[in-house]
Design a protein around this motif. Structure first.
Motif, mmCIF file in Angstrom:
data_model
loop_
_atom_site.group_PDB
_atom_site.id
_atom_site.type_symbol
_atom_site.label_atom_id
_atom_site.label_comp_id
_atom_site.label_asym_id
_atom_site.label_seq_id
_atom_site.Cartn_x
_atom_site.Cartn_y
_atom_site.Cartn_z
ATOM 1 N N ALA A 1 0.836 -1.205 0.000
ATOM 2 C CA ALA A 1 0.000 0.000 0.000
ATOM 3 C C ALA A 1 0.866 1.248 0.000
ATOM 4 O O ALA A 1 2.050 1.209 0.341
ATOM 5 C CB ALA A 1 -0.919 -0.006 1.220
ATOM 6 N N THR A 2 0.243 2.370 -0.367
ATOM 7 C CA THR A 2 0.940 3.658 -0.435
ATOM 8 C C THR A 2 0.131 4.712 0.320
ATOM 9 O O THR A 2 -0.575 5.514 -0.281
ATOM 10 C CB THR A 2 1.129 4.110 -1.892
ATOM 11 N N PRO A 3 0.209 4.747 1.643
ATOM 12 C CA PRO A 3 -0.561 5.732 2.411
ATOM 13 C C PRO A 3 -0.095 7.149 2.145
ATOM 14 O O PRO A 3 1.025 7.378 1.692
ATOM 15 C CB PRO A 3 -0.288 5.322 3.866
ATOM 16 N N ASN A 4 -0.983 8.111 2.442
ATOM 17 C CA ASN A 4 -0.627 9.520 2.278
ATOM 18 C C ASN A 4 0.460 9.949 3.252
ATOM 19 O O ASN A 4 1.265 10.822 2.948
ATOM 20 C CB ASN A 4 -1.855 10.408 2.524
ATOM 21 N N ASP A 5 0.439 9.353 4.462
ATOM 22 C CA ASP A 5 1.280 9.882 5.528
ATOM 23 C C ASP A 5 1.574 8.802 6.567
ATOM 24 O O ASP A 5 1.092 7.669 6.464
ATOM 25 C CB ASP A 5 0.592 11.081 6.196
ATOM 26 N N THR A 6 2.355 9.199 7.555
ATOM 27 C CA THR A 6 2.640 8.362 8.715
ATOM 28 C C THR A 6 2.017 9.023 9.933
ATOM 29 O O THR A 6 2.181 10.233 10.136
ATOM 30 C CB THR A 6 4.158 8.230 8.919
ATOM 31 N N ASP A 7 1.283 8.256 10.743
ATOM 32 C CA ASP A 7 0.622 8.792 11.928
ATOM 33 C C ASP A 7 1.357 8.332 13.180
ATOM 34 O O ASP A 7 1.661 7.138 13.338
ATOM 35 C CB ASP A 7 -0.828 8.320 12.003
ATOM 36 N N VAL A 8 1.620 9.280 14.085
ATOM 37 C CA VAL A 8 2.348 8.995 15.322
ATOM 38 C C VAL A 8 1.639 9.660 16.488
ATOM 39 O O VAL A 8 1.327 10.857 16.430
ATOM 40 C CB VAL A 8 3.802 9.521 15.254
ATOM 41 N N LYS B 1 12.447 17.440 1.530
ATOM 42 C CA LYS B 1 12.666 18.861 1.267
ATOM 43 C C LYS B 1 12.619 19.134 -0.233
ATOM 44 O O LYS B 1 13.336 18.527 -1.027
ATOM 45 C CB LYS B 1 14.016 19.297 1.832
ATOM 46 N N GLY B 2 11.719 20.037 -0.631
ATOM 47 C CA GLY B 2 11.567 20.394 -2.040
ATOM 48 C C GLY B 2 10.754 19.405 -2.852
ATOM 49 O O GLY B 2 10.621 19.576 -4.067
ATOM 50 N N LYS B 3 10.193 18.367 -2.193
ATOM 51 C CA LYS B 3 9.464 17.330 -2.930
ATOM 52 C C LYS B 3 7.996 17.230 -2.515
ATOM 53 O O LYS B 3 7.311 16.289 -2.904
ATOM 54 C CB LYS B 3 10.133 15.965 -2.700
ATOM 55 N N THR B 4 7.517 18.179 -1.730
ATOM 56 C CA THR B 4 6.148 18.115 -1.230
ATOM 57 C C THR B 4 5.321 19.257 -1.799
ATOM 58 O O THR B 4 5.841 20.121 -2.500
ATOM 59 C CB THR B 4 6.141 18.174 0.307
ATOM 60 N N GLY B 5 4.027 19.249 -1.478
ATOM 61 C CA GLY B 5 3.149 20.280 -2.018
ATOM 62 C C GLY B 5 1.980 20.544 -1.101
ATOM 63 O O GLY B 5 1.938 20.088 0.045
ATOM 64 N N LYS B 6 1.006 21.257 -1.603
ATOM 65 C CA LYS B 6 -0.192 21.595 -0.833
ATOM 66 C C LYS B 6 -0.923 20.321 -0.431
ATOM 67 O O LYS B 6 -0.978 19.358 -1.178
ATOM 68 C CB LYS B 6 -1.102 22.493 -1.665
ATOM 69 N N GLY B 7 -1.513 20.328 0.764
ATOM 70 C CA GLY B 7 -2.156 19.117 1.263
ATOM 71 C C GLY B 7 -1.088 18.086 1.551
ATOM 72 O O GLY B 7 -0.134 18.346 2.272
ATOM 73 N N LYS B 8 -1.243 16.906 0.952
ATOM 74 C CA LYS B 8 -0.229 15.861 1.107
ATOM 75 C C LYS B 8 0.115 15.270 -0.261
ATOM 76 O O LYS B 8 0.194 14.064 -0.436
ATOM 77 C CB LYS B 8 -0.717 14.791 2.082
ATOM 78 N N LYS B 9 0.343 16.177 -1.191
ATOM 79 C CA LYS B 9 0.611 15.793 -2.570
ATOM 80 C C LYS B 9 1.812 14.865 -2.662
ATOM 81 O O LYS B 9 2.891 15.176 -2.168
ATOM 82 C CB LYS B 9 0.847 17.034 -3.420
ATOM 83 N N GLY B 10 1.603 13.708 -3.291
ATOM 84 C CA GLY B 10 2.681 12.758 -3.501
ATOM 85 C C GLY B 10 2.950 11.811 -2.353
ATOM 86 O O GLY B 10 3.696 10.843 -2.498
ATOM 87 N N GLY B 11 2.343 12.092 -1.166
ATOM 88 C CA GLY B 11 2.534 11.199 -0.025
ATOM 89 C C GLY B 11 3.983 11.105 0.417
ATOM 90 O O GLY B 11 4.761 12.050 0.300
ATOM 91 N N ILE B 12 4.361 9.984 0.965
ATOM 92 C CA ILE B 12 5.698 9.569 1.394
ATOM 93 C C ILE B 12 6.205 10.325 2.625
ATOM 94 O O ILE B 12 6.444 9.731 3.679
ATOM 95 C CB ILE B 12 6.767 9.687 0.285
ATOM 96 N N TYR B 13 6.401 11.635 2.513
ATOM 97 C CA TYR B 13 7.222 12.360 3.476
ATOM 98 C C TYR B 13 6.434 13.014 4.613
ATOM 99 O O TYR B 13 7.030 13.573 5.528
ATOM 100 C CB TYR B 13 8.025 13.437 2.746
ATOM 101 N N TYR B 14 5.118 12.956 4.574
ATOM 102 C CA TYR B 14 4.295 13.661 5.553
ATOM 103 C C TYR B 14 4.109 12.822 6.815
ATOM 104 O O TYR B 14 3.780 11.641 6.753
ATOM 105 C CB TYR B 14 2.932 13.998 4.946
ATOM 106 N N ILE B 15 4.291 13.460 7.971
ATOM 107 C CA ILE B 15 4.183 12.771 9.257
ATOM 108 C C ILE B 15 3.217 13.556 10.138
ATOM 109 O O ILE B 15 3.492 14.713 10.485
ATOM 110 C CB ILE B 15 5.552 12.657 9.952
ATOM 111 N N ASP B 16 2.099 12.955 10.489
ATOM 112 C CA ASP B 16 1.151 13.581 11.406
ATOM 113 C C ASP B 16 1.524 13.200 12.833
ATOM 114 O O ASP B 16 1.368 12.049 13.239
ATOM 115 C CB ASP B 16 -0.281 13.121 11.105
ATOM 116 N N MET B 17 2.000 14.168 13.587
ATOM 117 C CA MET B 17 2.369 13.968 14.988
ATOM 118 C C MET B 17 1.179 14.399 15.844
ATOM 119 O O MET B 17 0.799 15.573 15.852
ATOM 120 C CB MET B 17 3.602 14.800 15.334
#
Length: 356
Positions: free
Chosen positions: A100-107, A146-162
């Protein structure tokens, strides 16, 4: 057969080895549908074979790379937290029982607000980047993003919800203290990470997609099937947590869809699904709405089920107390109109729960 059922027939069920064969052209054309339903990498993994089209191979490689990088983000974060606050965090809602390819990681951080701020400050010192803020969470970007993200959670991978608390705005829909008995160590990419048990994660996910997200996707069809097929999945743990946390209406609504679709397409229903629905009841009214709307996904859960789920939840003491806090904050006109705008989006035709 509509496109939702065609995609399910292509993926099959973990309770059987039988599934439909397809041409490369059809596998290519159904990709957008599979991506919207958050099962694109799953169906591509199942159907991949030597010599299939270059377009399919590129789709697979792109999503598989996204998955690998997401797992790297999780492992790197856990490695840092193991050094800084080893018994004060847990990953949840992030690791799936299939590709799977989730939008983000939740912690979730178990400490108080001061400790939460200290963890965030520590991550900033390790080059994590601020992305978004909400009352009970801060979204960060992994240094690799860094430099690979966008508005919202475009592209997924790097977003971490703390999360300092598991909530929507100030309303707690899961009491984080209730998770403490269910945190376990698992290994990921050679790193020991603290992760919420899958039985509890499944209950949370099948609640979260009803409240607050209101969206049933094929992700919510396959997650319970893959988990309930596992021999080491402890059904008693899921039942205990779901009942104590007042999650059963939402979980049963999802499982009502799973039961209906599985019987319609595969001719039987896994015993564990039947057992849970016999215990908690089926949401027949929601199922009739699903049928009336063409039995297609993503499907928007009705306002009635949404609000009844909310009503169930406020019988939990921690949730009720947080509702009072939410009410106080809504005396602020700016926050009030922000909440109203969010509710409007959630009750729109498209909703808010999308893979980006």
């Amino acid at each position: 057969m509509n496109e939702t059922f065609e995609l399910i027939a292509l993926i099959g069920t973990p309770f059987s080895d039988k599934r439909c064969r397809s041409t490369d052209r059809r596998l290519e054309s159904i990709y957008k549908k599979a991506f919207a339903d958050r099962v694109a990498l799953l169906y591509l993994t199942i159907h991949r074979y030597p010599g299939w089209s270059s377009a399919l191979e590129n789709m697979f490689l792109n999503l598989n790379e996204r998955r690998d990088k997401t797992l790297e983000v999780v492992a790197n974060l856990a490695d840092l937290l193991n050094s800084f606050c080893p018994n004060e965090y847990a990953i949840f809602k992030s690791l799936k029982p299939y590709p799977a390819t989730p939008n983000d990681t939740d912690v979730i951080i178990f400490g108080d607000k001061k400790r939460f701020k200290g963890v965030i400050k520590h991550l900033y010192s390790k080059s994590y980047i601020f992305h978004e803020w909400a009352p009970m969470q801060t979204t960060l970007i992994d240094p690799m993003g860094k430099g690979k993200t966008g508005k919202g959670k475009k592209g997924g991978i790097y977003y971490i919800d703390m999360y300092s608390d598991i909530s929507t705005d100030y309303f707690l829909y899961i009491n984080k203290r209730s998770l403490n008995p269910y945190v376990q160590n698992i290994e990921l990419n050679g790193v020991q990470i603290k992760n919420v048990r899958k039985e509890v994660e499944l209950a949370i996910i099948l609640f979260h997609n009803v409240f607050p997200e209101r969206t049933f996707q094929l992700e919510h069809f396959y997650m319970p099937l893959y988990h309930l097929k596992e021999d080491n999945f402890d059904l008693d743990v899921m039942i205990e947590f779901a009942e104590n946390q007042k999650l059963t209406r939402a979980v049963a609504a999802n499982l009502t869809f799973v039961e209906y679709i599985h019987r319609k397409l595969f001719g039987f229903v896994p015993e564990r699904i039947v057992f849970l629905l016999d215990r908690w009841g089926r949401n027949s009214q929601e199922l009739e709405k699903f049928k009336a709307r063409g039995e297609t996904t993503p499907y928007m859960i009705s306002p009635k089920t949404f609000w009844l789920t909310f009503y169930d939840k406020i019988h939990d003491k921690a949730a009720f107390r947080s509702l009072i806090v939410q009410g106080v904050h809504m005396l602020n006109p700016v926050f009030f109109f922000d909440v109203m705008r969010s509710l409007k989006n959630r009750f729109s035709e498209r909703g808010t729960y999308h893979l980006e």
